[in-house]
Scaffold this motif. Structure first.
Motif: not given
Length: 151
Positions: A64-66, A117-120, A134-135, A141-143
């Protein structure tokens, strides 16, 4: 063993029970509002859901934030892949890759997008044909937004 991707219409509750608790909290209370615009696909083995995910044609509740930005992708014909999960006992058996391959084969011209959300997970999605677009960063939070476009 060969797996066949099926729509988990009658087994939605078993799919939700397989998910981590925080994922259940993000989707189960909202499912009634989404069940007509989303499809749960999964793999079953001996009457257990061992892998699955949801394909959304509208903005899922955990985004919802996006919402405004997400709508742009839907307007361009993309579907959103969310809640893709493989049970721990079946990890490292390529079930996530097989799930994505079979989903793409069901609709060979369909474009998809997702957020991680997870680098791996970068390598996993790149090897499955997704491209980092895009980031997205907030203070907490970074997604990373990935796209899949069929050739």
């Amino acid at each position: 063993m060969a797996y066949t991707l099926t729509i988990l219409e009658a087994n939605q509750h078993r799919f939700f029970e397989m998910l981590p608790k925080d994922w259940q909290d993000a989707i189960v209370p909202f499912w009634a509002a989404y069940k007509d615009t989303a499809t749960i696909y999964g793999f079953e083995e001996e009457e257990h859901i061992i892998a699955g995910g949801i394909v959304f044609s509208t903005c899922p509740p955990d985004l919802f934030y996006y919402k405004n930005e997400a709508q742009q992708w839907f307007d361009k014909g993309y579907l959103y892949i969310g809640f893709l999960f493989v049970t721990e006992m079946k990890r490292n058996h390529n079930l996530g890759t097989i799930w994505l391959q079979q989903l793409k084969a069901k609709s060979p011209k369909q474009k998809f997008w997702l957020l991680i959300e997870e680098d791996h997970l970068h390598h996993f999605y790149k090897k499955n044909g997704f491209v980092l677009k895009q980031t997205l960063s907030t203070k907490d939070l970074t997604e990373w937004l990935y796209l899949y476009e069929p050739i």
